[in-house]
Scaffold this motif. Structure first.
Motif, short mmCIF file in Angstrom:
data_model
loop_
_atom_site.label_atom_id
_atom_site.label_comp_id
_atom_site.label_asym_id
_atom_site.label_seq_id
_atom_site.Cartn_x
_atom_site.Cartn_y
_atom_site.Cartn_z
N PRO A 71 0.82 -1.23 0.00
CA PRO A 71 0.00 0.00 0.00
C PRO A 71 0.85 1.27 0.00
O PRO A 71 0.52 2.23 -0.71
CB PRO A 71 -0.86 -0.10 1.26
CG PRO A 71 -0.33 -1.23 2.05
CD PRO A 71 0.53 -2.07 1.17
N LEU A 72 1.94 1.30 0.78
CA LEU A 72 2.79 2.50 0.81
C LEU A 72 3.45 2.74 -0.55
O LEU A 72 3.41 3.84 -1.09
CB LEU A 72 3.87 2.38 1.89
CG LEU A 72 3.45 2.60 3.32
CD1 LEU A 72 4.63 2.35 4.26
CD2 LEU A 72 2.91 3.99 3.52
N PHE A 73 4.07 1.71 -1.08
CA PHE A 73 4.77 1.85 -2.35
C PHE A 73 3.78 2.12 -3.48
O PHE A 73 4.01 3.00 -4.32
CB PHE A 73 5.59 0.59 -2.65
CG PHE A 73 6.54 0.77 -3.80
CD1 PHE A 73 7.75 1.42 -3.62
CD2 PHE A 73 6.22 0.30 -5.06
CE1 PHE A 73 8.63 1.61 -4.68
CE2 PHE A 73 7.09 0.48 -6.13
CZ PHE A 73 8.29 1.12 -5.94
N GLY A 74 2.68 1.40 -3.50
CA GLY A 74 1.69 1.59 -4.55
C GLY A 74 1.10 2.99 -4.56
O GLY A 74 1.02 3.63 -5.62
N PHE A 75 0.69 3.48 -3.38
CA PHE A 75 0.11 4.82 -3.33
C PHE A 75 1.17 5.88 -3.61
O PHE A 75 0.90 6.87 -4.30
CB PHE A 75 -0.57 5.08 -1.98
CG PHE A 75 -1.34 6.37 -1.94
CD1 PHE A 75 -2.43 6.57 -2.78
CD2 PHE A 75 -0.97 7.38 -1.08
CE1 PHE A 75 -3.13 7.78 -2.76
CE2 PHE A 75 -1.68 8.58 -1.05
CZ PHE A 75 -2.75 8.78 -1.88
N GLY A 76 2.37 5.67 -3.11
CA GLY A 76 3.46 6.61 -3.37
C GLY A 76 3.75 6.74 -4.86
O GLY A 76 3.88 7.85 -5.39
N GLN A 77 3.83 5.61 -5.54
CA GLN A 77 4.10 5.64 -6.98
C GLN A 77 2.90 6.18 -7.76
O GLN A 77 3.08 6.88 -8.76
CB GLN A 77 4.50 4.26 -7.48
CG GLN A 77 5.88 3.85 -7.00
CD GLN A 77 6.94 4.87 -7.35
OE1 GLN A 77 7.21 5.13 -8.52
NE2 GLN A 77 7.52 5.50 -6.34
N PHE A 78 1.69 5.88 -7.29
CA PHE A 78 0.51 6.48 -7.91
C PHE A 78 0.59 8.00 -7.88
O PHE A 78 0.33 8.67 -8.89
CB PHE A 78 -0.78 5.99 -7.23
CG PHE A 78 -1.98 6.81 -7.61
CD1 PHE A 78 -2.59 6.63 -8.85
CD2 PHE A 78 -2.49 7.77 -6.73
CE1 PHE A 78 -3.69 7.41 -9.21
CE2 PHE A 78 -3.58 8.54 -7.09
CZ PHE A 78 -4.19 8.36 -8.33
N LEU A 79 0.95 8.56 -6.71
CA LEU A 79 1.07 10.02 -6.60
C LEU A 79 2.12 10.55 -7.58
O LEU A 79 1.89 11.55 -8.27
CB LEU A 79 1.43 10.43 -5.17
CG LEU A 79 0.34 10.23 -4.12
CD1 LEU A 79 0.86 10.58 -2.73
CD2 LEU A 79 -0.89 11.07 -4.45
N ILE A 122 8.38 9.96 -0.57
CA ILE A 122 8.66 9.60 0.83
C ILE A 122 7.89 8.33 1.21
O ILE A 122 8.45 7.45 1.87
CB ILE A 122 8.33 10.78 1.77
CG1 ILE A 122 9.34 11.92 1.54
CG2 ILE A 122 8.34 10.34 3.23
CD1 ILE A 122 8.98 13.23 2.20
N LEU A 123 6.64 8.20 0.78
CA LEU A 123 5.88 6.98 1.06
C LEU A 123 6.56 5.77 0.43
O LEU A 123 6.65 4.70 1.05
CB LEU A 123 4.45 7.11 0.56
CG LEU A 123 3.53 8.06 1.31
CD1 LEU A 123 2.19 8.19 0.60
CD2 LEU A 123 3.36 7.62 2.75
N SER A 124 7.05 5.92 -0.79
CA SER A 124 7.74 4.82 -1.46
C SER A 124 9.02 4.44 -0.72
O SER A 124 9.35 3.25 -0.62
CB SER A 124 8.06 5.21 -2.91
OG SER A 124 6.88 5.42 -3.64
N LEU A 125 9.72 5.43 -0.21
CA LEU A 125 10.92 5.14 0.57
C LEU A 125 10.58 4.42 1.87
O LEU A 125 11.24 3.45 2.25
CB LEU A 125 11.67 6.44 0.89
CG LEU A 125 12.42 7.08 -0.27
CD1 LEU A 125 12.89 8.48 0.11
CD2 LEU A 125 13.59 6.21 -0.70
N LEU A 126 9.55 4.90 2.56
CA LEU A 126 9.14 4.26 3.81
C LEU A 126 8.75 2.81 3.59
O LEU A 126 8.96 1.96 4.46
CB LEU A 126 8.00 5.04 4.46
CG LEU A 126 8.38 6.41 5.04
CD1 LEU A 126 7.14 7.16 5.51
CD2 LEU A 126 9.40 6.27 6.15
#
Length: 164
Positions: A71-79, A122-126
């Protein structure tokens, strides 16, 4: 912390700072024949590759990823992809600073999340915390926080004028 990995992680931020604060010098360096946004994109992609190599050098991978990864990586990359889709290359790569007229966009996520591309990064990094030591994720995230601060100062007097 490995010095070379840390340098690789922060390498793009002085470049972004320079372009944001001294855009005319970049436009002049690119000359009349080259689009400063396109050249910035090429250099940025190379620096991003160096960042990833730096992180890879200190990472330890294991499968499967933790549940929070997707979810973090997916939403981060979506953004990230959505911002690029809405703004295009010139809007994403400082076109407004280089003297281009970039239309104001308020569609999601731009009208809802402040600095959505940085938030997405940042979400993708986290999401990668189970593989990458915390100090590198923190260092990279601090670089983004620094650029959020720098880019919040939109001094119109320092905007570049495109060469004609």
């Amino acid at each position: 912390m490995g010095v070379f990995a840390a340098i690789g992680v922060i390498l793009p931020f002085p470049y972004y700072y320079w372009l944001w604060t001294k855009p005319q010098s970049w436009v002049n360096l690119c000359g009349k024949e080259r689009d400063p946004c396109k050249v910035m994109a090429y250099v940025s992609h190379f620096l991003k590759l160096l960042q990833f190599i730096s992180l890879y050098s200190v990472s330890s991978f294991s499968l499967p990823p933790p549940l929070y990864f997707w979810p973090l990586f997916g939403f981060g990359q979506f953004l990230n992809f959505r911002v690029y889709q809405l703004l295009g290359e010139s809007g994403t790569y400082y076109g407004v600073r280089f003297g281009k007229d970039i239309p104001w966009v308020t569609e999601f996520p731009l009208g809802v999340i402040k600095d959505p591309q940085y938030v997405g990064s940042i979400l993708s990094l986290l999401a990668c915390l189970s593989w990458v030591p915390f100090q590198y994720i923190l260092l990279w995230s601090l670089g983004y926080a620094f650029m959020i601060h720098v880019e919040s100062k939109k001094d119109l007097a320092t905007r570049a004028k495109l060469l004609s």
